[in-house]
Design a protein around this motif. Structure first.
Motif, mmCIF file in Angstrom:
data_model
loop_
_atom_site.group_PDB
_atom_site.id
_atom_site.type_symbol
_atom_site.label_atom_id
_atom_site.label_comp_id
_atom_site.label_asym_id
_atom_site.label_seq_id
_atom_site.Cartn_x
_atom_site.Cartn_y
_atom_site.Cartn_z
ATOM 1 N N LYS A 1 0.852 -1.192 0.000
ATOM 2 C CA LYS A 1 0.000 0.000 0.000
ATOM 3 C C LYS A 1 0.891 1.246 0.000
ATOM 4 C CE LYS A 1 -3.798 1.949 2.754
ATOM 5 N NZ LYS A 1 -4.599 1.732 3.981
ATOM 6 N N SER A 2 0.701 2.088 -1.028
ATOM 7 C CA SER A 2 1.486 3.314 -1.110
ATOM 8 C C SER A 2 0.681 4.362 -1.879
ATOM 9 C CB SER A 2 2.843 3.047 -1.775
ATOM 10 O OG SER A 2 3.691 4.176 -1.640
ATOM 11 N N ILE A 3 1.326 5.459 -2.268
ATOM 12 C CA ILE A 3 0.610 6.570 -2.908
ATOM 13 C C ILE A 3 1.190 6.868 -4.289
ATOM 14 C CG2 ILE A 3 -0.078 7.608 -0.723
ATOM 15 C CD1 ILE A 3 2.232 9.567 -0.999
ATOM 16 N N GLY A 4 0.404 7.566 -5.105
ATOM 17 C CA GLY A 4 0.811 7.896 -6.457
ATOM 18 C C GLY A 4 2.033 8.789 -6.524
ATOM 19 N N GLU A 5 2.316 9.528 -5.459
ATOM 20 C CA GLU A 5 3.523 10.354 -5.414
ATOM 21 C C GLU A 5 4.769 9.483 -5.499
ATOM 22 O OE1 GLU A 5 5.588 13.659 -2.401
ATOM 23 O OE2 GLU A 5 3.615 12.814 -1.982
ATOM 24 N N ASP A 6 4.681 8.260 -4.977
ATOM 25 C CA ASP A 6 5.793 7.321 -5.025
ATOM 26 C C ASP A 6 5.908 6.679 -6.400
ATOM 27 O OD1 ASP A 6 7.887 5.684 -3.942
ATOM 28 O OD2 ASP A 6 6.451 4.036 -3.927
ATOM 29 N N HIS A 7 4.768 6.258 -6.983
ATOM 30 C CA HIS A 7 4.750 5.639 -8.314
ATOM 31 C C HIS A 7 3.331 5.725 -8.866
ATOM 32 C CE1 HIS A 7 5.131 2.718 -11.559
ATOM 33 N NE2 HIS A 7 6.445 2.770 -11.398
ATOM 34 N N ALA A 8 3.222 5.913 -10.159
ATOM 35 C CA ALA A 8 1.905 6.084 -10.786
ATOM 36 C C ALA A 8 1.007 4.867 -10.618
ATOM 37 C CB ALA A 8 2.067 6.395 -12.278
ATOM 38 N N LYS A 9 1.594 3.677 -10.408
ATOM 39 C CA LYS A 9 0.770 2.469 -10.260
ATOM 40 C C LYS A 9 -0.077 2.531 -8.995
ATOM 41 C CE LYS A 9 4.505 -0.074 -7.960
ATOM 42 N NZ LYS A 9 5.504 -1.143 -8.107
ATOM 43 N N PHE A 10 0.301 3.381 -8.035
ATOM 44 C CA PHE A 10 -0.473 3.525 -6.804
ATOM 45 C C PHE A 10 -1.557 4.594 -6.905
ATOM 46 C CE2 PHE A 10 3.641 1.852 -5.176
ATOM 47 C CZ PHE A 10 3.156 0.701 -4.581
ATOM 48 N N SER A 11 -1.659 5.271 -8.022
ATOM 49 C CA SER A 11 -2.696 6.294 -8.176
ATOM 50 C C SER A 11 -4.062 5.627 -8.291
ATOM 51 C CB SER A 11 -2.433 7.143 -9.421
ATOM 52 O OG SER A 11 -3.437 8.137 -9.563
ATOM 53 N N PRO A 12 -5.050 6.047 -7.480
ATOM 54 C CA PRO A 12 -6.363 5.385 -7.491
ATOM 55 C C PRO A 12 -7.284 5.845 -8.609
ATOM 56 C CG PRO A 12 -6.366 7.116 -5.867
ATOM 57 C CD PRO A 12 -4.981 7.104 -6.458
ATOM 58 N N VAL A 13 -6.842 6.834 -9.400
ATOM 59 C CA VAL A 13 -7.702 7.377 -10.454
ATOM 60 C C VAL A 13 -7.022 7.230 -11.810
ATOM 61 C CG1 VAL A 13 -8.867 9.018 -8.947
ATOM 62 C CG2 VAL A 13 -6.768 9.706 -10.114
ATOM 63 N N ALA A 14 -7.860 7.137 -12.861
ATOM 64 C CA ALA A 14 -7.323 7.195 -14.223
ATOM 65 C C ALA A 14 -7.169 8.675 -14.563
ATOM 66 C CB ALA A 14 -8.223 6.445 -15.185
ATOM 67 N N PRO A 15 -8.267 9.374 -14.927
ATOM 68 C CA PRO A 15 -8.169 10.831 -14.916
ATOM 69 C C PRO A 15 -8.880 11.391 -13.689
ATOM 70 C CG PRO A 15 -9.916 10.175 -16.411
ATOM 71 C CD PRO A 15 -9.396 8.927 -15.745
ATOM 72 N N ALA A 16 -8.350 12.480 -13.161
ATOM 73 C CA ALA A 16 -9.039 13.275 -12.147
ATOM 74 C C ALA A 16 -8.807 14.723 -12.562
ATOM 75 C CB ALA A 16 -8.487 13.005 -10.757
ATOM 76 N N SER A 17 -9.801 15.335 -13.130
ATOM 77 C CA SER A 17 -9.627 16.661 -13.706
ATOM 78 C C SER A 17 -10.834 17.531 -13.394
ATOM 79 C CB SER A 17 -9.440 16.563 -15.226
ATOM 80 O OG SER A 17 -10.590 15.980 -15.827
ATOM 81 N N TYR A 18 -10.691 18.815 -13.646
ATOM 82 C CA TYR A 18 -11.829 19.717 -13.503
ATOM 83 C C TYR A 18 -11.782 20.776 -14.597
ATOM 84 C CZ TYR A 18 -8.549 22.939 -11.152
ATOM 85 O OH TYR A 18 -7.489 23.763 -10.854
ATOM 86 N N ARG A 19 -12.907 21.392 -14.840
ATOM 87 C CA ARG A 19 -13.005 22.513 -15.759
ATOM 88 C C ARG A 19 -13.951 23.537 -15.161
ATOM 89 N NH1 ARG A 19 -17.727 21.942 -19.353
ATOM 90 N NH2 ARG A 19 -18.851 20.038 -18.758
ATOM 91 N N LEU A 20 -13.843 24.776 -15.597
ATOM 92 C CA LEU A 20 -14.739 25.821 -15.128
ATOM 93 C C LEU A 20 -16.024 25.812 -15.950
ATOM 94 C CD1 LEU A 20 -12.235 28.799 -14.642
ATOM 95 C CD2 LEU A 20 -13.175 27.282 -12.897
ATOM 96 N N LEU A 21 -17.156 26.096 -15.300
ATOM 97 C CA LEU A 21 -18.436 26.111 -16.001
ATOM 98 C C LEU A 21 -18.441 27.202 -17.072
ATOM 99 C CD1 LEU A 21 -21.418 25.054 -16.067
ATOM 100 C CD2 LEU A 21 -21.977 27.061 -14.689
ATOM 101 N N PRO A 22 -18.715 26.851 -18.339
ATOM 102 C CA PRO A 22 -18.752 27.867 -19.400
ATOM 103 C C PRO A 22 -19.959 28.787 -19.266
ATOM 104 C CG PRO A 22 -18.477 25.642 -20.294
ATOM 105 C CD PRO A 22 -18.902 25.497 -18.865
ATOM 106 N N THR A 23 -19.824 30.011 -19.752
ATOM 107 C CA THR A 23 -20.941 30.953 -19.853
ATOM 108 C C THR A 23 -21.047 31.428 -21.297
ATOM 109 O OG1 THR A 23 -19.650 32.947 -19.394
ATOM 110 C CG2 THR A 23 -20.520 31.738 -17.494
ATOM 111 N N ILE A 24 -22.264 31.590 -21.755
ATOM 112 C CA ILE A 24 -22.530 32.127 -23.097
ATOM 113 C C ILE A 24 -23.574 33.225 -22.949
ATOM 114 C CG2 ILE A 24 -23.291 31.612 -25.449
ATOM 115 C CD1 ILE A 24 -22.596 28.659 -24.869
ATOM 116 N N THR A 25 -23.228 34.427 -23.331
ATOM 117 C CA THR A 25 -24.149 35.564 -23.226
ATOM 118 C C THR A 25 -24.415 36.119 -24.616
ATOM 119 O OG1 THR A 25 -23.193 36.110 -21.074
ATOM 120 C CG2 THR A 25 -24.577 37.778 -22.113
ATOM 121 N N ILE A 26 -25.656 36.018 -25.074
ATOM 122 C CA ILE A 26 -26.052 36.592 -26.363
ATOM 123 C C ILE A 26 -26.429 38.050 -26.129
ATOM 124 C CG2 ILE A 26 -27.696 36.470 -28.270
ATOM 125 C CD1 ILE A 26 -27.905 33.468 -27.760
#
Length: 399
Positions: free
Chosen positions: A255-280
């Motif tokens: 048991k270890s963490i992804g900081e040590d090696h990528a094989k210990f990372s529990p996620v495939a992608p973990a990402s975020y984006r900001l909610l887009p706005t569209i103003t006509i």
């Protein structure tokens, strides 16, 4: 200049935030466009990315920390919550906090993976080091309680030459012992013209399901029955064999963490984006409205008829266009902010694109050891522990 505290959302605003689908109305976007929370997205530039030395602080507003104000403004809204794939919004927090959660998800939540491989026999065409590498990338799962019971593994260092000892609460042992042979009716199948190796031979393909868990010591209390240690995906192909070839090995998982090696990372992608706005900002009608809708993913822009009321309203921009189709914003959550509409001269000055500065849409895909929403809760615990550590350090400094 007088100061004013930003008002918390009304109940009407809260009702609009629906689980599974979050969006602002066109009227709310018009108001947001005037707010400092909007990051402007132009054809070649991004504006209003930062305005002060302190994130989230703007001239003329009182930003004194207030726990009640934070509770009123902060929201968590789930859009999708499948076992291994979750999407949710964190609304009302700073980018530094959102990014801390993302980094913790990737690199600081302990998981189980293969660390040491002891190969007793390998006559396959897959080299020992390649086979060991493939085993390291196989995600394992088992009893949640048992996985939390396991102690984290630390590699030997100059200060600690021994590292973490091999014990029942630090090491999970799995074994692979498989040999390829001819099928019982091999000759008959050859005569029929069969050429599928999996039909002609036994154990022609070695899969993750061929890894067998070897229980040790107190592990019987946690890893039994449905909770036994096993690969998340049993159909991961590890090697191919032919008659006479065999693989016999023992793998130690820690048991270890992804900081040590990528094989210990529990996620495939973990990402975020900001909610887009569209103003006509100006009416887009007729064929232009259809073209405008095609500039965005399906469902972002809709077409509606101009009503008689709008056509008779002074300075509405729709005078004399009753019954024509107009472009309206439906659901910006689906937008990818491709800026395609800004390439066309007919839309110049008619639309503004942006992103809401404090609305983070997370996508978390688990590798299978933990469920996606459970991983986010684990990241909260890790960040909380970091804050407590910092608090204790500051207390000691002040003594």
């Amino acid at each position: 200049m007088s100061s004013k505290r930003r008002k918390p959302p009304t109940q009407e605003d809260l009702d609009a935030r629906k689980v599974g689908r979050f969006f602002y109305s066109s009227e709310q976007f018009q108001n947001l466009a005037k707010d400092s929370k909007i990051v402007g997205v132009n054809s070649e530039t991004v504006t209003n990315i930062t305005s002060t030395d302190f994130p989230g602080h703007y001239p003329g507003e009182d930003h004194e920390w207030d726990l009640e104000a934070f509770k009123n403004n902060f929201q968590v809204v789930f859009h999708k919550n499948d076992p291994f794939n979750a999407s949710f919004s964190l609304i009302g927090i700073d980018a530094s906090v959102a990014n801390a959660f993302r980094r913790i998800l990737i690199a600081e939540i302990p998981t189980l993976a293969t660390e040491h491989v002891y190969i007793h026999n390998n006559t396959s065409i897959v080299q020992d080091e390649v086979l060991a590498h493939r085993l390291g990338l196989v995600p394992f799962t088992g009893s949640r309680e048992g996985l939390r019971w396991l102690r984290r593994y630390y590699k030997p260092t100059e200060d600690d030459p021994e590292g973490t000892p091999i014990q029942d609460n630090t090491t999970i042992v799995v074994e692979l012992n498989i040999e390829c042979d001819f099928a019982d009716d091999y000759n008959e199948k050859i005569k029929r013209g069969e050429d599928d190796s999996q039909v002609l031979y036994k154990n022609a393909h070695v899969y993750a399901r061929d890894l067998k868990y070897v229980v040790k010591g107190r592990q019987t209390e946690f890893f039994e029955g449905e909770n036994v240690i096993r690969p998340v995906n049993p159909d991961i192909l590890l090697a191919k064999l032919r008659p006479g070839q065999a693989i016999h090995l023992e793998a130690h998982c820690v048991k270890s963490i992804g900081e040590d090696h990528a094989k210990f990372s529990p996620v495939a992608p973990a990402s975020y984006r900001l909610l887009p706005t569209i103003t006509i900002t100006k009416p887009i009608l007729g064929n232009d409205a259809k073209k405008f809708a095609r500039c965005f993913p399906k469902g972002v822009i809709g077409l509606e008829e101009v009503t008689e009321e709008e056509a008779t309203r002074k300075n509405s921009g729709y005078e004399g266009h009753a019954g024509e189709r107009k472009a309206v914003v439906k659901n910006t959550f689906k937008d990818t902010v491709s800026r395609e509409c800004l390439r066309h001269p007919e839309f110049e000055g008619k639309v503004k694109l942006g992103r809401v500065r404090d609305h983070f849409i997370f996508m978390v895909e688990s590798t299978g050891q933990f469920e996606s929403d459970e991983l986010f809760l684990e990241s909260v615990k890790v960040l909380k522990q970091k804050c407590l550590t910092m608090q204790r350090a500051l207390t000691n400094v002040m003594r």
